[in-house]
Scaffold this active site. Structure first.
Site, PDB file in Angstrom:
ATOM      1  N   LYS A   9      68.129  21.085  50.376  1.00  0.00           N
ATOM      2  CA  LYS A   9      68.204  22.400  51.019  1.00  0.00           C
ATOM      3  C   LYS A   9      69.647  22.698  51.456  1.00  0.00           C
ATOM      4  O   LYS A   9      70.509  21.801  51.409  1.00  0.00           O
ATOM      5  CB  LYS A   9      67.234  22.411  52.208  1.00  0.00           C
ATOM      6  CG  LYS A   9      65.762  22.266  51.771  1.00  0.00           C
ATOM      7  CD  LYS A   9      64.824  22.233  52.969  1.00  0.00           C
ATOM      8  CE  LYS A   9      63.370  22.190  52.537  1.00  0.00           C
ATOM      9  NZ  LYS A   9      62.441  22.124  53.708  1.00  0.00           N
ATOM     10  N   TYR A  49      57.684  29.481  48.366  1.00  0.00           N
ATOM     11  CA  TYR A  49      56.966  29.191  49.616  1.00  0.00           C
ATOM     12  C   TYR A  49      55.810  30.160  49.856  1.00  0.00           C
ATOM     13  O   TYR A  49      55.425  30.392  51.005  1.00  0.00           O
ATOM     14  CB  TYR A  49      57.948  29.234  50.793  1.00  0.00           C
ATOM     15  CG  TYR A  49      58.778  27.973  50.960  1.00  0.00           C
ATOM     16  CD1 TYR A  49      58.178  26.712  51.055  1.00  0.00           C
ATOM     17  CD2 TYR A  49      60.163  28.040  51.065  1.00  0.00           C
ATOM     18  CE1 TYR A  49      58.937  25.554  51.234  1.00  0.00           C
ATOM     19  CE2 TYR A  49      60.929  26.873  51.243  1.00  0.00           C
ATOM     20  CZ  TYR A  49      60.304  25.646  51.332  1.00  0.00           C
ATOM     21  OH  TYR A  49      61.053  24.495  51.513  1.00  0.00           O
ATOM     22  N   ASN A 112      65.357  20.337  57.682  1.00  0.00           N
ATOM     23  CA  ASN A 112      64.921  18.993  57.276  1.00  0.00           C
ATOM     24  C   ASN A 112      65.448  18.567  55.904  1.00  0.00           C
ATOM     25  O   ASN A 112      64.891  17.682  55.266  1.00  0.00           O
ATOM     26  CB  ASN A 112      63.404  18.850  57.411  1.00  0.00           C
ATOM     27  CG  ASN A 112      62.628  19.791  56.527  1.00  0.00           C
ATOM     28  OD1 ASN A 112      63.224  20.557  55.761  1.00  0.00           O
ATOM     29  ND2 ASN A 112      61.306  19.735  56.584  1.00  0.00           N
ATOM     30  N   HIS A 115      63.255  19.162  50.051  1.00  0.00           N
ATOM     31  CA  HIS A 115      61.902  19.593  49.670  1.00  0.00           C
ATOM     32  C   HIS A 115      61.367  18.657  48.597  1.00  0.00           C
ATOM     33  O   HIS A 115      62.123  18.201  47.741  1.00  0.00           O
ATOM     34  CB  HIS A 115      61.936  21.020  49.101  1.00  0.00           C
ATOM     35  CG  HIS A 115      60.680  21.369  48.366  1.00  0.00           C
ATOM     36  ND1 HIS A 115      59.546  21.825  49.010  1.00  0.00           N
ATOM     37  CD2 HIS A 115      60.359  21.276  47.039  1.00  0.00           C
ATOM     38  CE1 HIS A 115      58.589  22.007  48.102  1.00  0.00           C
ATOM     39  NE2 HIS A 115      59.058  21.682  46.913  1.00  0.00           N
ATOM     40  N   GLU A 126      56.285  24.551  40.460  1.00  0.00           N
ATOM     41  CA  GLU A 126      57.656  24.619  40.997  1.00  0.00           C
ATOM     42  C   GLU A 126      58.693  24.345  39.901  1.00  0.00           C
ATOM     43  O   GLU A 126      59.734  25.005  39.851  1.00  0.00           O
ATOM     44  CB  GLU A 126      57.803  23.634  42.172  1.00  0.00           C
ATOM     45  CG  GLU A 126      57.010  24.093  43.393  1.00  0.00           C
ATOM     46  CD  GLU A 126      56.933  23.055  44.513  1.00  0.00           C
ATOM     47  OE1 GLU A 126      57.599  22.001  44.424  1.00  0.00           O
ATOM     48  OE2 GLU A 126      56.197  23.306  45.489  1.00  0.00           O
TER      49      GLU A 126
END
Ligand code: DAT
Ligand code: MG
Length: 148
Positions: A9, A49, A112, A115, A126
């Site tokens: 990310k 998402y 965080n 992913h 994905e």
């Protein structure tokens, strides 16, 4: 062979953790099938998402995920989805075990750093979303020393 979509990310890219995350998946024995630095659109991330669209944190999540480039990758190997999730650690870094990527490198759930697909079905969706042109397939001699 199972495939998973792993993404560093924006905070992971900014903090120089791309190599560390690639290293862990390489060392485990998974095979790299695709890797690209990208700056996805808001629409693209909303698609990625889409299951979380109703969550209160969704707008913040989209803002965070569009705050800089991400590094998307596809890793291949037996149990890649489940093991990949274990390697990332719990969603909230406060609950992530030391030794996991999130457990070792971040503090808050809203940042965080990585992913990982949660099911084989979602992984395939994905991979199709992030690498519509397809990914590499190739033999790796190392496989002979990884699989019985
Ligand atoms: P994961 O990324 O472990 O698959 P998820 O799919 O439930 O977790 O959520 C996607 C991302 O959304 C997650 O990595 C961080 C963010 N997120 C999840 N729960 C959150 C919360 N309670 N508050 C803020 N951000 C959250
Ligand atoms: Mg998820």
């Amino acid at each position: 062979m199972e495939r998973t979509y792993i993404m560093v990310k924006p905070d992971g890219v900014q903090r120089g953790l791309v190599g560390e995350i690639v290293k862990r998946f390489e060392q485990k024995g998974f095979k790299l099938a695709a890797l690209r630095l990208m700056t996805p659109t808001e629409e693209h991330l909303k698609q990625h998402y889409k299951d979380l669209a109703e969550k209160p944190f969704f707008p913040g999540l989209i803002k965070y995920m569009t705050s800089g480039p991400v590094v998307g990758m596809v890793w291949v190997g037996k149990g890649a989805v489940t093991t990949g999730r274990k390697m990332l650690g719990a969603t909230n870094p406060a609950d992530s075990a030391p030794g996991t990527i999130r457990g070792d490198f971040c503090i808050e759930v809203g940042m965080n750093i990585c992913h990982g697909s949660d099911t084989v079905e979602n992984a395939e969706a994905e991979i199709a979303l992030w690498f519509p042109e397809g990914v590499a397939t190739y033999e790796k001699s190392e496989d002979a020393w990884l699989y019985e």
